[in-house]
Design an enzyme around this catalytic site. Structure first.
Site, mmCIF file in Angstrom:
data_model
loop_
_atom_site.group_PDB
_atom_site.id
_atom_site.type_symbol
_atom_site.label_atom_id
_atom_site.label_comp_id
_atom_site.label_asym_id
_atom_site.label_seq_id
_atom_site.Cartn_x
_atom_site.Cartn_y
_atom_site.Cartn_z
ATOM 1 N N TRP A 110 -17.476 -41.124 0.838
ATOM 2 C CA TRP A 110 -18.793 -41.029 0.212
ATOM 3 C C TRP A 110 -19.241 -39.578 0.124
ATOM 4 O O TRP A 110 -18.690 -38.741 0.816
ATOM 5 C CB TRP A 110 -19.821 -41.842 1.031
ATOM 6 C CG TRP A 110 -20.892 -42.391 0.152
ATOM 7 C CD1 TRP A 110 -22.190 -41.983 0.089
ATOM 8 C CD2 TRP A 110 -20.743 -43.430 -0.814
ATOM 9 N NE1 TRP A 110 -22.857 -42.718 -0.872
ATOM 10 C CE2 TRP A 110 -21.992 -43.603 -1.431
ATOM 11 C CE3 TRP A 110 -19.670 -44.235 -1.234
ATOM 12 C CZ2 TRP A 110 -22.208 -44.537 -2.450
ATOM 13 C CZ3 TRP A 110 -19.879 -45.166 -2.238
ATOM 14 C CH2 TRP A 110 -21.137 -45.310 -2.828
ATOM 15 N N GLU B 64 -25.609 -38.354 -5.389
ATOM 16 C CA GLU B 64 -24.430 -38.462 -4.518
ATOM 17 C C GLU B 64 -23.165 -37.980 -5.212
ATOM 18 O O GLU B 64 -22.086 -38.509 -4.993
ATOM 19 C CB GLU B 64 -24.233 -39.924 -4.059
ATOM 20 C CG GLU B 64 -25.532 -40.638 -3.750
ATOM 21 C CD GLU B 64 -25.352 -41.952 -3.030
ATOM 22 O OE1 GLU B 64 -25.088 -42.946 -3.716
ATOM 23 O OE2 GLU B 64 -25.451 -41.986 -1.797
ATOM 24 N N GLU B 65 -23.303 -36.989 -6.082
ATOM 25 C CA GLU B 65 -22.153 -36.567 -6.882
ATOM 26 C C GLU B 65 -21.774 -35.111 -6.716
ATOM 27 O O GLU B 65 -20.599 -34.781 -6.768
ATOM 28 C CB GLU B 65 -22.440 -36.830 -8.373
ATOM 29 C CG GLU B 65 -22.500 -38.308 -8.689
ATOM 30 C CD GLU B 65 -22.937 -38.606 -10.115
ATOM 31 O OE1 GLU B 65 -22.726 -39.736 -10.565
ATOM 32 O OE2 GLU B 65 -23.499 -37.698 -10.774
ATOM 33 N N ASP C 221 -26.264 -34.149 -3.669
ATOM 34 C CA ASP C 221 -27.551 -34.365 -4.336
ATOM 35 C C ASP C 221 -27.957 -35.834 -4.282
ATOM 36 O O ASP C 221 -27.207 -36.677 -3.794
ATOM 37 C CB ASP C 221 -27.476 -33.878 -5.791
ATOM 38 C CG ASP C 221 -26.618 -34.783 -6.663
ATOM 39 O OD1 ASP C 221 -25.673 -35.408 -6.149
ATOM 40 O OD2 ASP C 221 -26.893 -34.871 -7.869
ATOM 41 N N GLU D 40 -30.755 -51.306 -12.540
ATOM 42 C CA GLU D 40 -30.733 -49.849 -12.405
ATOM 43 C C GLU D 40 -30.859 -49.185 -13.775
ATOM 44 O O GLU D 40 -31.604 -48.235 -13.962
ATOM 45 C CB GLU D 40 -29.427 -49.428 -11.729
ATOM 46 C CG GLU D 40 -29.276 -47.946 -11.522
ATOM 47 C CD GLU D 40 -27.924 -47.614 -10.918
ATOM 48 O OE1 GLU D 40 -26.922 -47.636 -11.661
ATOM 49 O OE2 GLU D 40 -27.860 -47.360 -9.692
#
Ligand SMILES: *[C@@H]1O[C@H](CO)[C@@H](O)[C@H](O)[C@H]1NC(C)=O
Ligand SMILES: *[C@@H]1O[C@H](CO)[C@@H](O)[C@H](O)[C@H]1NC(C)=O
Ligand SMILES: *[C@@H]1O[C@H](CO)[C@@H](O)[C@H](O)[C@H]1NC(C)=O
Ligand SMILES: *[C@@H]1O[C@H](CO)[C@@H](O)[C@H](O)[C@H]1NC(C)=O
Ligand SMILES: *[C@@H]1O[C@H](CO)[C@@H](O)[C@H](O)[C@H]1NC(C)=O
Ligand SMILES: *[C@@H]1O[C@H](CO)[C@@H](O)[C@H](O)[C@H]1NC(C)=O
Length: 623
Positions: A142, A201-202, A198, A425
């Site tokens: 992750w 999550e990238e 960030d 989403e």
């Protein structure tokens, strides 16, 4: 996968349902109630859509596949509770038990050891973004650490603490809640100047959203500490953080992330969500806290929105005029689920505009400068540089039009919200414009409630100090910084009495050629390696991988049972394929001698291995 027929049916619902027919006023009223219930349905232990979730844990979405969001994220949970605490403060007393559960859940989560580390001794575990639905460690590969979570959680808990203090419960705040907040503030003070992932999550680097909320947490933390008669060493970093925050401005917009490489242009919703999370209705528009009405924030808003007016990128926005709201996504280069508009970003953009109107209304004036002129001209073509007082017809026209502009973003979300009010989403950027990715996303619902509060004139308390030494001041020169924090389990709130784990850090380096989407893990008979359970195997990093040197690696803090002498750790490498084709695990076990562990919290590497994967390579699944 939904069938084509279902997609067409859903799109008819989206366009012809009752939502599209009613006014924005009516829609907001009805949808706010649905959204609030949608949030509560996703919170343990009683949320009807998330059976098995732990007490007080906010599950990101009930969706368990494509995508699997059946986890709790520190960020989503804190943003959700900021809004629930607001709703409680605006009179919804029934939410209090949920808030109490949240406090308990976070006290416990702070102590869960994870691949980011442990709470003791250095707070590293607080940077872990994500845990199992019952609060267990998540070992999957992750983007970690993520440093916005502790700051967002501190802001949520400070909001509630201030309420308790106003009710005479200062003692309770001091013994029960402050210890959780203090850990989070220590983390911010120690790591604000270190890279992290960030909010999407990238990307690994420094991120506007993270820096902005970190600043707020330190300022509010200092105010609360003072009220409790306690020190906050970390809070002294606030002015350094404020300085870094200014440096994201590039002359035209806020570059969302400082990252290595330039594969992104830097236009990103991150810079719109930041100002609404730092909204203070009483702060002046020129405050360096970068409020919604700040000229740079407005200019940045225009750059962000205009990016999505290109119909080659977003066919959904075809034919919409530049004074009218559109569907908005995360950033133009986005490819996740095809890179579509998000409800929470479209709604968050409306919220930013309502916030700005509140700030102008409160100060009784609007100042237009060269930076913000373009924003104002879109909605009021006669706008010119200068200050308009509240009696001026242009002032009145602009405030009314910005409010309408905000409503027009809500109307876009309304148009693409299915009849039953369920917010996913994303919604497709091209026909049939139907919802996609995780269904019933908690953050989407929470963003609706937050937007509705601001639209209805329900405002949060002020947090920016207006006087004296506490007033925000940007130092002339930005400085790097970090203060070593103190960390302790928040026992009075229910945290277990964890102690410094006995750890020996081993560096694993592995040569293994992989395809994009394939990941490598360590598995073995120890807690750290998941006790042979592949779902809990330890992820290796591909951060130093090149075609010449296909390196997967990790510095693994091996928790040692018993605690004293050297031990032998048995392990294997395992490939996890991209589309669920199954794992490829090495046949023969390997061993490494691990020196005696240290209890002083030292994290230096004490053993190293250099291996090459033995076994078959993977095959891309093409999913
Ligand atoms: C989302 O909520 C709707 C309405 O309650 C329900 O029918 C649907 O199954 C839910 N989907 C998920 C993934 O929870
Ligand atoms: C917690 O969740 C994990 C992952 O879903 C599961 O493997 C484990 O059994 C659960 N533990 C408890 C106590 O429910
Ligand atoms: C640390 O702070 C300095 C000064 O603001 C800044 O130049 C640098 O980019 C920061 N680094 C990170 C990773 O935040
Ligand atoms: C927590 O653990 C430490 C170390 O084992 C011990 O000294 C302390 O008394 C414990 N505190 C409580 C409240 O149990
Ligand atoms: C990977 O790169 C980082 C950053 O350059 C470095 O600190 C680390 O030692 C490297 N790891 C290995 C195993 O070479
Ligand atoms: C891994 O690859 C590097 C570079 O190709 C090489 O120098 C090293 O010896 C390899 N390690 C093993 C264990 O094969």
């Amino acid at each position: 996968m939904p069938s084509v027929a279902n997609l067409v049916l859903a799109s008819l619902l989206a366009f012809q349902g009752a939502n599209a027919a009613v006014s924005v006023d009516k829609f907001v009223k009805r949808q706010k109630a649905i959204a609030l219930q949608g949030v509560l349905d996703n919170i343990g232990p009683d949320g009807v859509k998330v059976r098995g979730a732990g007490r007080g844990l906010v599950i990101a979405s009930p969706s368990k596949s494509n995508p699997d969001y059946f986890f709790t994220w520190t960020r989503d949970a804190a943003l959700t509770f900021q809004t629930l605490i607001d709703d409680f403060l605006f009179g919804n007393k029934g939410l209090q038990p949920h808030i109490e559960d949240y406090i308990y859940s976070q006290a416990v989560l702070q102590t869960v050891s994870s691949p980011s580390g442990t709470l003791l001794p250095h707070g590293l575990g607080l940077g872990e973004p994500k845990y199992g639905a019952n609060g267990t460690r998540y070992n999957g590969n992750w983007g970690r650490p993520q440093r916005d979570g502790p700051a967002l959680r501190a802001v949520a808990l400070i909001k509630y603490s201030n309420h308790l203090i106003s009710k005479g419960e200062r003692g309770r705040v001091k013994t029960e809640i402050w210890p959780i907040i203090a850990n989070d503030l220590s983390y911010v003070g120690q790591y604000w100047n270190a890279s992290g992932f960030d909010l999407w999550e990238e990307v690994y680097g420094s991120s506007f959203f993270t820096t902005q909320i970190q600043y707020r947490s330190l300022v509010e933390g200092a105010t609360l500490a003072k009220a409790l008669g306690l020190p906050c060493k970390a809070c002294g970093q606030a002015s350094n953080v404020l300085c870094l925050l200014q440096s994201y401005w590039n002359g035209k917009f806020f570059t969302a992330n400082f990252i290595a490489g330039d594969f992104r242009g830097g236009v990103d919703a991150n810079t719109v969500l930041g100002p609404i999370s730092s909204f203070d209705p009483k702060a002046p528009c020129d405050s360096p806290t970068l409020q919604p009405c700040h000229p740079r924030v407005l200019a940045n808003f225009k750059v962000f929105v205009d990016t999505f007016r290109h119909t080659a990128l977003y066919p959904i926005n075809e034919g919409i005029l530049s004074n009218t709201g559109i569907a908005l996504g995360r950033y133009p280069e986005d490819t996740y689920f095809g890179g579509n508009p998000w409800y929470l970003i479209t709604l968050g953009s409306a919220e930013l505009l309502y916030d700005a109107v509140h700030q102008w209304t409160r100060s009784g004036e609007i100042t237009i400068d060269a930076t913000s002129l373009g924003f104002f001209r879109d909605i009021y073509p006669l706008a010119s540089v200068g200050t308009l007082r509240s009696r001026h017809p242009a002032y009145q026209a602009i405030t009314a039009r910005v409010r309408n502009y905000a409503d027009s973003f809500v109307a876009v979300a309304q148009k693409y919200t299915p009849e039953n009010g369920m917010l996913a989403e994303q919604f497709l950027k091209a026909a049939p414009f139907t919802p996609i990715s995780a269904a019933n996303l908690t953050w989407s619902f929470a963003s609706f409630v937050s937007m509705a509060h601001r639209r209805d004139g329900r405002l949060p308390a002020s947090w920016v100090p207006t006087r004296g030494r506490d007033k925000p001041q940007v130092p002339a020169v930005c400085k790097a910084g970090s203060v070593v924090g103190t960390y302790a389990p928040a026992l009075a709130a229910g945290a277990p009495n964890v102690t410094i784990p006995c750890i020996s850090t081993v560096r694993f380096a592995l040569n293994a050629s992989t395809y994009y989407g394939e990941n490598l893990y360590l598995t073995g008979d120890s807690v750290t390696l998941g006790n042979g359970n592949l779902d809990r195997a330890y992820p290796l990093l591909s951060s130093n991988y090149t075609s010449e040197r296909p390196l997967w690696w990790a510095d693994v803090p091996v928790e040692q049972p018993g605690g004293s002498g050297a031990t032998v750790l048995t392990y294997k490498y395992a490939r996890r394929q991209d589309c669920g084709q199954g794992w490829i695990v090495e046949k023969e076990a390997r061993t490494v001698e691990v020196p005696a562990c240290r209890v002083d919290g030292g994290e230096a590497v004490v053993a190293e291995v250099d291996d090459e994967f033995i076994g078959d390579g993977g095959t891309p699944g093409g999913c």
